[in-house]
Design a protein around this motif. Structure first.
Motif, PDB file in Angstrom:
ATOM      1  N   ILE A   1     -30.884-122.711 -18.481  1.00 58.41           N
ATOM      2  CA  ILE A   1     -31.791-121.426 -18.054  1.00 58.41           C
ATOM      3  C   ILE A   1     -30.641-120.511 -17.850  1.00 58.41           C
ATOM      4  CG2 ILE A   1     -33.194-120.342 -16.470  1.00 58.41           C
ATOM      5  CD1 ILE A   1     -34.760-122.604 -18.142  1.00 58.41           C
ATOM      6  N   VAL A   2     -30.875-119.441 -18.559  1.00 58.82           N
ATOM      7  CA  VAL A   2     -29.813-118.254 -18.330  1.00 58.82           C
ATOM      8  C   VAL A   2     -30.417-116.965 -17.707  1.00 58.82           C
ATOM      9  CG1 VAL A   2     -28.260-116.945 -19.830  1.00 58.82           C
ATOM     10  CG2 VAL A   2     -29.019-119.210 -20.457  1.00 58.82           C
TER      11      VAL A   2
ATOM     12  N   ALA B   1     -30.512-122.495 -25.087  1.00 57.41           N
ATOM     13  CA  ALA B   1     -30.600-121.621 -24.115  1.00 57.41           C
ATOM     14  C   ALA B   1     -31.852-120.969 -23.867  1.00 57.41           C
ATOM     15  CB  ALA B   1     -29.272-120.655 -24.306  1.00 57.41           C
ATOM     16  N   ILE B   2     -32.330-120.815 -22.804  1.00 55.72           N
ATOM     17  CA  ILE B   2     -33.491-120.018 -22.364  1.00 55.72           C
ATOM     18  C   ILE B   2     -33.232-118.907 -21.507  1.00 55.72           C
ATOM     19  CG2 ILE B   2     -36.022-120.191 -21.653  1.00 55.72           C
ATOM     20  CD1 ILE B   2     -35.792-123.351 -22.076  1.00 55.72           C
TER      21      ILE B   2
ATOM     22  N   LYS C   1     -29.314-122.798 -30.046  1.00 55.95           N
ATOM     23  CA  LYS C   1     -30.794-122.184 -30.102  1.00 55.95           C
ATOM     24  C   LYS C   1     -30.874-121.199 -28.883  1.00 55.95           C
ATOM     25  CE  LYS C   1     -35.230-122.874 -32.404  1.00 55.95           C
ATOM     26  NZ  LYS C   1     -36.055-124.075 -32.898  1.00 55.95           N
ATOM     27  N   ILE C   2     -31.486-120.177 -29.340  1.00 52.33           N
ATOM     28  CA  ILE C   2     -31.919-119.109 -28.049  1.00 52.33           C
ATOM     29  C   ILE C   2     -33.255-118.776 -28.146  1.00 52.33           C
ATOM     30  CG2 ILE C   2     -31.103-117.037 -27.213  1.00 52.33           C
ATOM     31  CD1 ILE C   2     -28.519-117.226 -28.720  1.00 52.33           C
ATOM     32  N   HIS C   3     -33.983-119.172 -27.020  1.00 53.41           N
ATOM     33  CA  HIS C   3     -35.291-118.737 -26.597  1.00 53.41           C
ATOM     34  C   HIS C   3     -35.115-117.554 -25.664  1.00 53.41           C
ATOM     35  CE1 HIS C   3     -36.895-122.116 -28.682  1.00 53.41           C
ATOM     36  NE2 HIS C   3     -35.708-122.895 -28.167  1.00 53.41           N
TER      37      HIS C   3
ATOM     38  N   SER D   1     -31.834-109.746 -33.712  1.00 53.19           N
ATOM     39  CA  SER D   1     -31.254-110.563 -32.538  1.00 53.19           C
ATOM     40  C   SER D   1     -30.759-111.918 -32.970  1.00 53.19           C
ATOM     41  CB  SER D   1     -31.398-110.152 -31.258  1.00 53.19           C
ATOM     42  OG  SER D   1     -32.727-111.001 -30.791  1.00 53.19           O
ATOM     43  N   TYR D   2     -30.086-112.640 -32.219  1.00 56.37           N
ATOM     44  CA  TYR D   2     -29.939-114.015 -32.387  1.00 56.37           C
ATOM     45  C   TYR D   2     -30.986-114.878 -31.775  1.00 56.37           C
ATOM     46  CZ  TYR D   2     -25.292-113.156 -34.247  1.00 56.37           C
ATOM     47  OH  TYR D   2     -24.235-112.658 -34.991  1.00 56.37           O
ATOM     48  N   ILE D   3     -31.952-113.930 -31.067  1.00 60.32           N
ATOM     49  CA  ILE D   3     -33.161-114.645 -30.442  1.00 60.32           C
ATOM     50  C   ILE D   3     -33.995-115.392 -31.391  1.00 60.32           C
ATOM     51  CG2 ILE D   3     -35.320-114.537 -28.864  1.00 60.32           C
ATOM     52  CD1 ILE D   3     -33.718-112.290 -27.383  1.00 60.32           C
ATOM     53  N   ASP D   4     -34.318-116.984 -31.411  1.00 56.15           N
ATOM     54  CA  ASP D   4     -35.135-117.395 -32.219  1.00 56.15           C
ATOM     55  C   ASP D   4     -36.531-117.322 -31.960  1.00 56.15           C
ATOM     56  OD1 ASP D   4     -33.069-119.261 -33.756  1.00 56.15           O
ATOM     57  OD2 ASP D   4     -32.528-119.668 -31.753  1.00 56.15           O
TER      58      ASP D   4
END
Length: 314
Positions: free
Chosen positions: A163-164, A215-216, A242-244, A263-266
């Motif tokens: 979690i980020v 990463a969330i 992977k980025i959520h 963006s790189y957000i999936d």
């Protein structure tokens, strides 16, 4: 619950209907509109005498118009001899003003929004201490249970995730979810420095190991989308697989949709504290988390005199 009455303002009637369905009641008929001179018009069709009225209005769309409409709805209930008036604001208006540390503005705006009401229910205030400006009881609703459920059911590899928090202000919220899911925590923070000419330079730093991890990103408000864009760039640079992103209040102002799409957000999930129908059409990455049931349960508990905090502690 025969003495409970639910009234919806015009800001988010779909959410109001969802809450009414959860409670097993109908929304009280209300005529909302504007006079020819653009003043707000409100007419409550049925009697609210001796009823406990819950007025639902969220800070979205034409916020100032919706705020005035809320105040007139409260006044109409007072004139209709309502026994008690509770205001339900999934996103409370002007709650971000606390960022500017102008207490006089806060002291003026906060009580004004619910003037005449006996009770306030708000969801995930940007600053929890904001409730201290009210002279009426405030129940805070948290989207955390819905978010945890979403993570477990919609992110297949969530057990390998981290979690980020995209800034220091959201660290407590992100850490709480980490503790409940048994996950690790990472923080993106700003580093400021001055050069010889006295000019301030800002850079971004990352605390936590995200390489090869899912990463969330957790945040409370998505406004322009710049914070999430910078956070996703930082996470990809450090090797996140992977980025959520999960946001409580998704406003998507200015060019936010394009920023998220590029963006790189999936994928990104937001609650329906404000309407998301139009945003869903423009952003294929967007998923909506329904919070009508947790708001409805908070209303039911407050009406029956049951503990609201117990709903989030357990």
């Amino acid at each position: 619950m025969k003495d409970l009455v639910l009234i919806s303002g015009s800001s988010h009637q779909a959410l109001s209907k969802g809450i009414a369905n959860y409670l097993g009641i109908d929304l009280l008929p209300v005529k909302l509109g504007k006079f020819s001179n653009k003043e707000t018009s409100v007419e409550i069709i049925q009697s609210v005498r001796n009823k406990h009225v819950y007025v639902l209005q969220s800070a979205c769309g034409n916020i100032n118009d919706n705020l005035i409409e809320l105040m007139i709805l409260i006044q109409a209930c007072l004139m209709g001899s309502a026994r008690k008036i509770s205001v339900v604001t999934p996103l409370f208006p002007y709650s971000r003003q606390s960022e500017h540390s102008q207490s006089k503005r806060l002291e003026t705006c906060s009580p004004l929004a619910v003037k005449g009401a006996d009770h306030l229910i708000a969801m995930d205030l940007h600053d929890a201490q904001y409730q201290g400006f009210f002279k009426i009881p405030v129940d805070l609703v948290f989207a955390e249970p819905c978010i945890i459920s979403y993570i477990k059911h919609n992110i297949p590899d969530w057990k390998n995730s981290i979690i980020v928090s995209p800034d220091a202000g959201g660290a407590k919220r992100a850490a709480s979810i980490c503790n409940k899911l048994g996950l690790n925590f990472a923080l993106i923070h700003k580093e400021s420095s001055s050069n010889r000419d006295g000019e301030n330079n800002e850079s971004m730093g990352l605390i936590g190991a995200v390489s090869g991890r899912v990463a969330i990103i957790m945040d409370d408000i998505l406004d322009t989308g710049k914070t999430l864009k910078v956070a996703s760039d930082m996470l990809r640079l450090h090797g996140a697989s992977k980025i959520h992103a999960i946001v409580i209040h998704g406003l998507f102002t200015m060019d936010a949709i394009n920023l998220i799409n590029n963006s790189y957000i999936d994928d990104i999930a937001v609650t329906n504290s404000v309407p998301q129908d139009q945003n869903s059409e423009l952003c294929p990455k967007l998923h909506v988390i329904d919070v009508s049931h947790i708001l409805g349960e908070t209303i039911r508990r407050s009406f029956n005199g049951e503990s609201v905090s117990h709903l989030f502690l357990h």
